[in-house]
Design a protein around this motif. Structure first.
Motif, PDB file in Angstrom:
ATOM      1  N   HIS A  62     -25.594   4.177  22.865  1.00 57.21           N
ATOM      2  CA  HIS A  62     -26.620   5.196  22.677  1.00 57.21           C
ATOM      3  C   HIS A  62     -27.985   4.655  23.086  1.00 57.21           C
ATOM      4  CE1 HIS A  62     -23.372   6.565  20.101  1.00 57.21           C
ATOM      5  NE2 HIS A  62     -23.953   7.748  19.979  1.00 57.21           N
ATOM      6  N   GLY A  63     -28.864   5.581  23.504  1.00 53.42           N
ATOM      7  CA  GLY A  63     -30.256   5.225  23.741  1.00 53.42           C
ATOM      8  C   GLY A  63     -30.418   4.053  24.683  1.00 53.42           C
ATOM      9  N   ARG A  64     -31.163   3.039  24.214  1.00 56.60           N
ATOM     10  CA  ARG A  64     -31.438   1.874  25.047  1.00 56.60           C
ATOM     11  C   ARG A  64     -30.500   0.708  24.760  1.00 56.60           C
ATOM     12  NH1 ARG A  64     -37.790   1.434  24.020  1.00 56.60           N
ATOM     13  NH2 ARG A  64     -37.107   2.276  22.014  1.00 56.60           N
ATOM     14  N   SER A  65     -29.533   0.902  23.859  1.00 52.09           N
ATOM     15  CA  SER A  65     -28.565  -0.164  23.591  1.00 52.09           C
ATOM     16  C   SER A  65     -27.574  -0.284  24.746  1.00 52.09           C
ATOM     17  CB  SER A  65     -27.811   0.118  22.287  1.00 52.09           C
ATOM     18  OG  SER A  65     -28.660  -0.071  21.167  1.00 52.09           O
ATOM     19  N   ASP A  66     -26.856  -1.413  24.773  1.00 49.02           N
ATOM     20  CA  ASP A  66     -25.890  -1.653  25.851  1.00 49.02           C
ATOM     21  C   ASP A  66     -24.836  -0.557  25.883  1.00 49.02           C
ATOM     22  OD1 ASP A  66     -27.192  -3.933  26.554  1.00 49.02           O
ATOM     23  OD2 ASP A  66     -25.756  -5.310  25.623  1.00 49.02           O
ATOM     24  N   LYS A  67     -24.368  -0.265  27.081  1.00 50.03           N
ATOM     25  CA  LYS A  67     -23.349   0.765  27.292  1.00 50.03           C
ATOM     26  C   LYS A  67     -22.035   0.106  27.709  1.00 50.03           C
ATOM     27  CE  LYS A  67     -26.711   3.839  26.960  1.00 50.03           C
ATOM     28  NZ  LYS A  67     -27.872   2.933  27.020  1.00 50.03           N
ATOM     29  N   SER A  68     -20.996   0.368  26.957  1.00 48.47           N
ATOM     30  CA  SER A  68     -19.650  -0.060  27.336  1.00 48.47           C
ATOM     31  C   SER A  68     -18.813   1.192  27.538  1.00 48.47           C
ATOM     32  CB  SER A  68     -19.031  -0.929  26.244  1.00 48.47           C
ATOM     33  OG  SER A  68     -17.647  -1.118  26.482  1.00 48.47           O
ATOM     34  N   TYR A  69     -17.850   1.110  28.446  1.00 53.44           N
ATOM     35  CA  TYR A  69     -16.961   2.238  28.690  1.00 53.44           C
ATOM     36  C   TYR A  69     -15.562   1.967  28.158  1.00 53.44           C
ATOM     37  CZ  TYR A  69     -20.863   3.347  31.768  1.00 53.44           C
ATOM     38  OH  TYR A  69     -22.124   3.602  32.261  1.00 53.44           O
ATOM     39  N   ASP A  70     -15.452   0.939  27.313  1.00 53.73           N
ATOM     40  CA  ASP A  70     -14.172   0.558  26.705  1.00 53.73           C
ATOM     41  C   ASP A  70     -14.168   1.006  25.244  1.00 53.73           C
ATOM     42  OD1 ASP A  70     -11.898  -0.592  25.668  1.00 53.73           O
ATOM     43  OD2 ASP A  70     -12.321  -2.610  26.419  1.00 53.73           O
ATOM     44  N   PRO A  71     -13.279   1.940  24.856  1.00 51.20           N
ATOM     45  CA  PRO A  71     -13.245   2.386  23.453  1.00 51.20           C
ATOM     46  C   PRO A  71     -13.069   1.255  22.455  1.00 51.20           C
ATOM     47  CG  PRO A  71     -11.925   3.842  24.826  1.00 51.20           C
ATOM     48  CD  PRO A  71     -12.321   2.674  25.706  1.00 51.20           C
ATOM     49  N   ALA A  72     -12.461   0.140  22.870  1.00 51.09           N
ATOM     50  CA  ALA A  72     -12.248  -0.985  21.962  1.00 51.09           C
ATOM     51  C   ALA A  72     -13.557  -1.626  21.511  1.00 51.09           C
ATOM     52  CB  ALA A  72     -11.359  -2.035  22.626  1.00 51.09           C
ATOM     53  N   ASP A  73     -14.645  -1.348  22.225  1.00 54.39           N
ATOM     54  CA  ASP A  73     -15.942  -1.918  21.860  1.00 54.39           C
ATOM     55  C   ASP A  73     -16.685  -1.066  20.832  1.00 54.39           C
ATOM     56  OD1 ASP A  73     -15.724  -4.136  23.521  1.00 54.39           O
ATOM     57  OD2 ASP A  73     -16.582  -3.082  25.238  1.00 54.39           O
ATOM     58  N   TYR A  74     -16.056   0.000  20.359  1.00 56.30           N
ATOM     59  CA  TYR A  74     -16.719   0.913  19.442  1.00 56.30           C
ATOM     60  C   TYR A  74     -15.970   0.999  18.110  1.00 56.30           C
ATOM     61  CZ  TYR A  74     -19.489   2.249  23.482  1.00 56.30           C
ATOM     62  OH  TYR A  74     -20.333   2.227  24.568  1.00 56.30           O
ATOM     63  N   GLY A  75     -16.394   1.923  17.303  1.00 56.42           N
ATOM     64  CA  GLY A  75     -15.846   2.100  15.960  1.00 56.42           C
ATOM     65  C   GLY A  75     -16.931   1.862  14.933  1.00 56.42           C
ATOM     66  N   GLU A  76     -16.963   2.698  13.902  1.00 60.81           N
ATOM     67  CA  GLU A  76     -18.042   2.641  12.913  1.00 60.81           C
ATOM     68  C   GLU A  76     -18.141   1.308  12.170  1.00 60.81           C
ATOM     69  OE1 GLU A  76     -17.223   7.034  13.582  1.00 60.81           O
ATOM     70  OE2 GLU A  76     -16.034   5.191  13.441  1.00 60.81           O
ATOM     71  N   PRO A  77     -17.022   0.634  11.829  1.00 64.00           N
ATOM     72  CA  PRO A  77     -17.171  -0.684  11.188  1.00 64.00           C
ATOM     73  C   PRO A  77     -17.861  -1.703  12.086  1.00 64.00           C
ATOM     74  CG  PRO A  77     -14.981   0.207  10.787  1.00 64.00           C
ATOM     75  CD  PRO A  77     -15.622   1.084  11.822  1.00 64.00           C
ATOM     76  N   VAL A  78     -17.595  -1.642  13.383  1.00 68.60           N
ATOM     77  CA  VAL A  78     -18.253  -2.551  14.333  1.00 68.60           C
ATOM     78  C   VAL A  78     -19.756  -2.260  14.372  1.00 68.60           C
ATOM     79  CG1 VAL A  78     -18.399  -3.256  16.751  1.00 68.60           C
ATOM     80  CG2 VAL A  78     -16.170  -2.779  15.727  1.00 68.60           C
ATOM     81  N   MET A  79     -20.104  -0.987  14.418  1.00 67.75           N
ATOM     82  CA  MET A  79     -21.513  -0.607  14.449  1.00 67.75           C
ATOM     83  C   MET A  79     -22.210  -0.973  13.138  1.00 67.75           C
ATOM     84  SD  MET A  79     -21.389   3.061  16.378  1.00 67.75           S
ATOM     85  CE  MET A  79     -20.518   3.263  17.929  1.00 67.75           C
ATOM     86  N   ALA A  80     -21.479  -0.920  12.030  1.00 64.63           N
ATOM     87  CA  ALA A  80     -22.064  -1.332  10.752  1.00 64.63           C
ATOM     88  C   ALA A  80     -22.406  -2.816  10.769  1.00 64.63           C
ATOM     89  CB  ALA A  80     -21.098  -1.011   9.611  1.00 64.63           C
ATOM     90  N   ARG A  81     -21.552  -3.602  11.378  1.00 67.64           N
ATOM     91  CA  ARG A  81     -21.853  -5.033  11.500  1.00 67.64           C
ATOM     92  C   ARG A  81     -23.069  -5.261  12.395  1.00 67.64           C
ATOM     93  NH1 ARG A  81     -16.113  -5.234  11.293  1.00 67.64           N
ATOM     94  NH2 ARG A  81     -15.883  -5.370  13.564  1.00 67.64           N
ATOM     95  N   ASP A  82     -23.244  -4.401  13.393  1.00 67.04           N
ATOM     96  CA  ASP A  82     -24.458  -4.474  14.219  1.00 67.04           C
ATOM     97  C   ASP A  82     -25.710  -4.272  13.364  1.00 67.04           C
ATOM     98  OD1 ASP A  82     -22.921  -4.850  16.515  1.00 67.04           O
ATOM     99  OD2 ASP A  82     -23.045  -2.746  17.138  1.00 67.04           O
ATOM    100  N   VAL A  83     -25.656  -3.297  12.447  1.00 67.50           N
ATOM    101  CA  VAL A  83     -26.806  -3.024  11.575  1.00 67.50           C
ATOM    102  C   VAL A  83     -27.129  -4.248  10.729  1.00 67.50           C
ATOM    103  CG1 VAL A  83     -27.649  -1.626   9.646  1.00 67.50           C
ATOM    104  CG2 VAL A  83     -26.406  -0.535  11.534  1.00 67.50           C
ATOM    105  N   SER A  84     -26.096  -4.839  10.135  1.00 62.06           N
ATOM    106  CA  SER A  84     -26.327  -6.019   9.299  1.00 62.06           C
ATOM    107  C   SER A  84     -26.846  -7.193  10.123  1.00 62.06           C
ATOM    108  CB  SER A  84     -25.033  -6.409   8.576  1.00 62.06           C
ATOM    109  OG  SER A  84     -24.680  -5.421   7.616  1.00 62.06           O
ATOM    110  N   ALA A  85     -26.337  -7.340  11.346  1.00 60.33           N
ATOM    111  CA  ALA A  85     -26.814  -8.416  12.217  1.00 60.33           C
ATOM    112  C   ALA A  85     -28.285  -8.202  12.579  1.00 60.33           C
ATOM    113  CB  ALA A  85     -25.961  -8.493  13.478  1.00 60.33           C
ATOM    114  N   LEU A  86     -28.669  -6.954  12.814  1.00 61.08           N
ATOM    115  CA  LEU A  86     -30.069  -6.656  13.102  1.00 61.08           C
ATOM    116  C   LEU A  86     -30.939  -6.968  11.887  1.00 61.08           C
ATOM    117  CD1 LEU A  86     -32.297  -5.544  14.887  1.00 61.08           C
ATOM    118  CD2 LEU A  86     -31.663  -3.242  14.138  1.00 61.08           C
ATOM    119  N   ALA A  87     -30.442  -6.627  10.701  1.00 64.56           N
ATOM    120  CA  ALA A  87     -31.189  -6.943   9.478  1.00 64.56           C
ATOM    121  C   ALA A  87     -31.358  -8.451   9.321  1.00 64.56           C
ATOM    122  CB  ALA A  87     -30.475  -6.353   8.264  1.00 64.56           C
TER     123      ALA A  87
END
Length: 218
Positions: free
Chosen positions: A26-51
């Motif tokens: 989304h937006g200005r974040s990296d774009k992958s076209y592989d569904p394996a790179d997505y999923g809400e638990p993965v994105m949640a870990r991104d939030v914690s890593a950003l924090a």
């Protein structure tokens, strides 16, 4: 969802600090076209890593639609979350592990986003997601991969112990029976606002519900 309706500006006016995240694909974040790179638990870990990167010791977590599912996982896994708001989701989280795909299957959304046609062959519900993506200049192929990679297992809602608000549009088919979700989270409140899935975020009632809830925090 947060800037256009004025919620971000109102929170800043009230003295809150904001970190507004562009999720993967989304937006200005990296774009992958592989569904394996997505999923809400993965994105949640991104939030914690950003924090971690920002050195945050605590924060209040707010998310809508896919971001609502992500926010649930953040609150489940990260003890630094002190307050939680999730919108645009309902019984589908409890019964299906995510957005209510009985209404709009993820495959249909992905195919709508991937279609190079004029959209005539796309179901009206899926077409709304494509139109929204186009209105924001999104990478439709990345969003299609994100849709295909969504989480579809049991969500451990019983592990959420922070004060929680569930907010949903009264005509939101993707957030049907939001009281089921609120009832699955200890002590959660429910607020229903006017609008459907895409319309509710622009209604002043949603901004008011969120700000009122966050202002209660000590």
């Amino acid at each position: 969802n947060w800037v256009r309706p004025g919620l971000a500006a109102k929170l800043l006016d009230l003295g809150f600090g904001l970190v507004v995240v562009d999720a993967r694909g989304h937006g200005r974040s990296d774009k992958s076209y592989d569904p394996a790179d997505y999923g809400e638990p993965v994105m949640a870990r991104d939030v914690s890593a950003l924090a971690d990167h920002l050195g945050l010791e605590s924060w209040m977590q707010v998310g809508y639609s896919m971001g609502g599912i992500v926010s649930l996982f953040v609150a489940i896994e990260d003890p630094r979350v002190t307050r939680l708001v999730v919108g645009g989701i309902g019984a589908g989280v409890v019964e299906l592990g995510g957005l209510d795909t009985r209404v709009v299957p993820r495959k249909a959304v992905a195919e709508a986003l991937e279609s190079e046609g004029d959209g005539a062959e796309i179901s009206p519900a899926a077409a709304r997601f494509r139109a929204f993506a186009e209105s924001t200049g999104a990478d439709r192929r990345a969003l299609a991969a994100c849709a295909r990679g969504g989480f579809r297992e049991r969500v451990a809602l019983e592990r959420i112990t922070v004060p929680t608000l569930v907010v949903a549009g009264e005509r939101d088919d993707l957030a049907r029976r939001p009281e089921i979700l609120a009832g699955a989270i200890a002590g959660a409140r429910l607020t229903v606002v006017p609008g459907d899935h895409l319309g509710a975020v622009g209604d002043p009632a949603l901004t008011q519900a969120i700000t009122d809830f966050l202002e209660e925090s000590p």
